[in-house]
Design a protein around this motif. Structure first.
Motif, PDB file in Angstrom:
ATOM      1  N   HIS A   1      -8.121 -14.273  -4.591  1.00  0.00           N
ATOM      2  CA  HIS A   1      -7.432 -14.023  -3.321  1.00  0.00           C
ATOM      3  C   HIS A   1      -6.093 -13.312  -3.500  1.00  0.00           C
ATOM      4  O   HIS A   1      -5.490 -12.882  -2.512  1.00  0.00           O
ATOM      5  CB  HIS A   1      -7.278 -15.317  -2.510  1.00  0.00           C
ATOM      6  CG  HIS A   1      -6.271 -16.303  -3.039  1.00  0.00           C
ATOM      7  ND1 HIS A   1      -5.717 -17.289  -2.241  1.00  0.00           N
ATOM      8  CD2 HIS A   1      -5.720 -16.474  -4.274  1.00  0.00           C
ATOM      9  CE1 HIS A   1      -4.886 -18.020  -2.962  1.00  0.00           C
ATOM     10  NE2 HIS A   1      -4.864 -17.550  -4.189  1.00  0.00           N
ATOM     11  N   GLY A   2      -5.630 -13.170  -4.723  1.00  0.00           N
ATOM     12  CA  GLY A   2      -4.401 -12.426  -4.989  1.00  0.00           C
ATOM     13  C   GLY A   2      -4.635 -11.011  -5.501  1.00  0.00           C
ATOM     14  O   GLY A   2      -3.666 -10.329  -5.872  1.00  0.00           O
ATOM     15  N   THR A   3      -5.895 -10.550  -5.495  1.00  0.00           N
ATOM     16  CA  THR A   3      -6.202  -9.232  -6.075  1.00  0.00           C
ATOM     17  C   THR A   3      -6.869  -8.228  -5.129  1.00  0.00           C
ATOM     18  O   THR A   3      -7.131  -7.103  -5.546  1.00  0.00           O
ATOM     19  CB  THR A   3      -7.132  -9.400  -7.296  1.00  0.00           C
ATOM     20  OG1 THR A   3      -8.419  -9.885  -6.865  1.00  0.00           O
ATOM     21  CG2 THR A   3      -6.544 -10.349  -8.333  1.00  0.00           C
TER      22      THR A   3
ATOM     23  N   ASP B   1      -0.704  -9.496  -2.953  1.00  0.00           N
ATOM     24  CA  ASP B   1      -2.135  -9.527  -3.288  1.00  0.00           C
ATOM     25  C   ASP B   1      -2.592  -8.255  -3.989  1.00  0.00           C
ATOM     26  O   ASP B   1      -3.697  -7.752  -3.757  1.00  0.00           O
ATOM     27  CB  ASP B   1      -2.979  -9.789  -2.027  1.00  0.00           C
ATOM     28  CG  ASP B   1      -2.749 -11.181  -1.463  1.00  0.00           C
ATOM     29  OD1 ASP B   1      -2.110 -12.005  -2.148  1.00  0.00           O
ATOM     30  OD2 ASP B   1      -3.194 -11.454  -0.338  1.00  0.00           O
TER      31      ASP B   1
ATOM     32  N   ASP C   1       2.022 -10.522   5.186  1.00  0.00           N
ATOM     33  CA  ASP C   1       1.754 -11.521   4.155  1.00  0.00           C
ATOM     34  C   ASP C   1       3.070 -11.878   3.481  1.00  0.00           C
ATOM     35  O   ASP C   1       4.023 -11.094   3.482  1.00  0.00           O
ATOM     36  CB  ASP C   1       0.779 -10.949   3.114  1.00  0.00           C
ATOM     37  CG  ASP C   1      -0.009 -12.008   2.355  1.00  0.00           C
ATOM     38  OD1 ASP C   1       0.507 -13.116   2.159  1.00  0.00           O
ATOM     39  OD2 ASP C   1      -1.141 -11.707   1.937  1.00  0.00           O
TER      40      ASP C   1
ATOM     41  N   HIS D   1       2.728 -12.568   0.266  1.00  0.00           N
ATOM     42  CA  HIS D   1       2.334 -12.127  -1.076  1.00  0.00           C
ATOM     43  C   HIS D   1       1.671 -10.748  -0.974  1.00  0.00           C
ATOM     44  O   HIS D   1       0.959 -10.470  -0.009  1.00  0.00           O
ATOM     45  CB  HIS D   1       1.343 -13.113  -1.707  1.00  0.00           C
ATOM     46  CG  HIS D   1       1.777 -14.534  -1.606  1.00  0.00           C
ATOM     47  ND1 HIS D   1       1.283 -15.408  -0.644  1.00  0.00           N
ATOM     48  CD2 HIS D   1       2.667 -15.245  -2.332  1.00  0.00           C
ATOM     49  CE1 HIS D   1       1.855 -16.590  -0.788  1.00  0.00           C
ATOM     50  NE2 HIS D   1       2.701 -16.526  -1.791  1.00  0.00           N
TER      51      HIS D   1
ATOM     52  N   HIS E   1      -8.015 -14.914   1.122  1.00  0.00           N
ATOM     53  CA  HIS E   1      -7.723 -13.492   1.314  1.00  0.00           C
ATOM     54  C   HIS E   1      -8.617 -12.570   0.487  1.00  0.00           C
ATOM     55  O   HIS E   1      -8.621 -11.354   0.705  1.00  0.00           O
ATOM     56  CB  HIS E   1      -6.249 -13.193   1.017  1.00  0.00           C
ATOM     57  CG  HIS E   1      -5.668 -12.170   1.940  1.00  0.00           C
ATOM     58  ND1 HIS E   1      -4.338 -12.109   2.252  1.00  0.00           N
ATOM     59  CD2 HIS E   1      -6.259 -11.155   2.646  1.00  0.00           C
ATOM     60  CE1 HIS E   1      -4.115 -11.120   3.097  1.00  0.00           C
ATOM     61  NE2 HIS E   1      -5.267 -10.516   3.339  1.00  0.00           N
ATOM     62  N   SER E   2      -9.416 -13.132  -0.402  1.00  0.00           N
ATOM     63  CA  SER E   2     -10.355 -12.296  -1.148  1.00  0.00           C
ATOM     64  C   SER E   2     -11.352 -11.606  -0.230  1.00  0.00           C
ATOM     65  O   SER E   2     -11.901 -10.548  -0.558  1.00  0.00           O
ATOM     66  CB  SER E   2     -11.114 -13.127  -2.188  1.00  0.00           C
ATOM     67  OG  SER E   2     -12.002 -14.046  -1.571  1.00  0.00           O
TER      68      SER E   2
ATOM     69  N   ASP F   1      -2.323 -12.538   6.812  1.00  0.00           N
ATOM     70  CA  ASP F   1      -2.368 -13.831   6.119  1.00  0.00           C
ATOM     71  C   ASP F   1      -1.455 -14.788   6.868  1.00  0.00           C
ATOM     72  O   ASP F   1      -0.281 -14.478   7.100  1.00  0.00           O
ATOM     73  CB  ASP F   1      -1.894 -13.648   4.674  1.00  0.00           C
ATOM     74  CG  ASP F   1      -2.114 -14.871   3.812  1.00  0.00           C
ATOM     75  OD1 ASP F   1      -1.980 -16.001   4.323  1.00  0.00           O
ATOM     76  OD2 ASP F   1      -2.389 -14.705   2.613  1.00  0.00           O
TER      77      ASP F   1
END
Length: 325
Positions: A161-163, A149, A145, A147, A122-123, A236
């Motif tokens: 990928h979480g930012t 992110d 999603d 999450h 996901h980045s 996602d």
């Protein structure tokens, strides 16, 4: 017009794998959409292998057919598209990969062609949004999603990928007052993991709330939030319950079924969608290729939205022309 090869005349197992058997060509002439891959996964925090996601999706997409019965439209009666291949990523170097993404996407967007981008982790969404900002300015975001992110960092690293959506807000790429996240769930480190997204300006609908208010109300909130703004859709695959999409890096139980997952894309019809990405497909964990089935079908529904938009425009043009006559 570019359209898929006819599988009643050429067997699906013949030829080089492309999405839906579209012609693989880098062109921006006489097309309405491109499907392209960004096989980058070195910003994943747990499982890796999402770099093989695009080819995995392409491999199963050969089963797709041009007529969409649920939306009652033959896609290629109204739009033309190609498989644009993959962006040349730089494994381990996210910043050079972002530069390559912007360089690849810019001429597509300059022609007002709609990109459908297959990840990768996901980045990659940050690179996508940088390219869209150059064309449209800040865009609205509809983000499906499990999450948010919007974490600040992983292990002190700002680009993971979480930012991506925190970085996108910081860079001014998003019209955050018209952006929404749907489906957030699973164990967290603290309440801040959800509240931080709200503090950044996002509307957030958790999966628990989705179940309480129902699909119709979720779609009403999405439409109200986005309005008439140009919108980028980021999907996602771990939004979907792992019973229906096991092939992903950070699965979370309690998500939508595959049918519901498709309905959320179909429900976006009528919004000014200018681009999509679908990320985090990880073939290694994809039992029976059921994640590939779903991912290819989600992209198919995304293409259908483009065809429906073109159909409406053609109908409007005919109406205007009849009045002129």
């Amino acid at each position: 017009m570019y359209q898929p090869k006819d599988s009643t005349k050429s067997p699906r197992f013949c030829g080089v794998r492309t999405f839906m058997r579209l012609e693989q060509i880098k062109t921006t002439d006489k097309i309405d959409f491109v499907v392209l891959g960004v096989p980058f996964d070195t910003a994943a925090s747990n499982r890796t292998g999402q770099r093989y996601g695009p080819q995995h999706i392409r491999n199963f997409s050969v089963l797709l057919r041009p007529y969409n019965p649920d939306m009652d439209i033959n896609i290629f009666d109204y739009c033309s598209g190609v498989d644009y291949g993959d962006v040349d990523v730089v494994p381990g170097n996210i910043h050079r990969t972002y530069d390559n993404m912007v360089s690849e996407l810019s001429p597509i967007l300059d022609k007002e062609i709609t990109p459908i981008i297959m990840g990768g982790d996901h980045s990659i969404s940050l690179g996508n949004l940088r390219a869209f900002y150059k064309k449209y300015g800040p865009v609205a975001l509809v983000h499906f999603d499990s999450h948010g992110d919007t974490w600040d960092n992983y292990y002190g690293e700002k680009y993971m990928h979480g930012t991506p959506f925190r970085r996108a807000v910081e860079e001014g790429l998003l019209d955050v007052e018209h952006s929404i996240q749907v489906g957030i769930r699973g164990p967290l480190y603290s309440p801040d993991d959800i509240e931080d997204a709200r503090k950044l300006g996002f509307e957030v609908i958790t999966m628990k709330e989705v179940r309480e208010i129902g699909f119709t109300e979720v779609m009403r909130r999405i439409r109200r939030r986005v309005g008439d703004r140009p919108v980028f859709v980021s999907y996602d695959v771990d939004f979907v319950d792992p019973a229906y999409a096991p092939g992903t890096g950070t699965p979370e139980v309690g998500g939508p079924t595959s049918f519901e997952a498709l309905e959320y894309v179909r429900g976006l019809d009528g919004l000014d969608v200018v681009g999509f990405d679908l990320v985090e497909v990880l073939p290694t964990y994809d039992s029976g290729e059921i994640t590939a089935v779903l991912a290819s079908s989600l992209i198919y529904e995304m293409i259908t939205l483009i065809a429906l938009k073109k159909k409406r425009l053609q109908s409007m043009e005919k109406t205007v022309s009849s009045f002129s006559d």
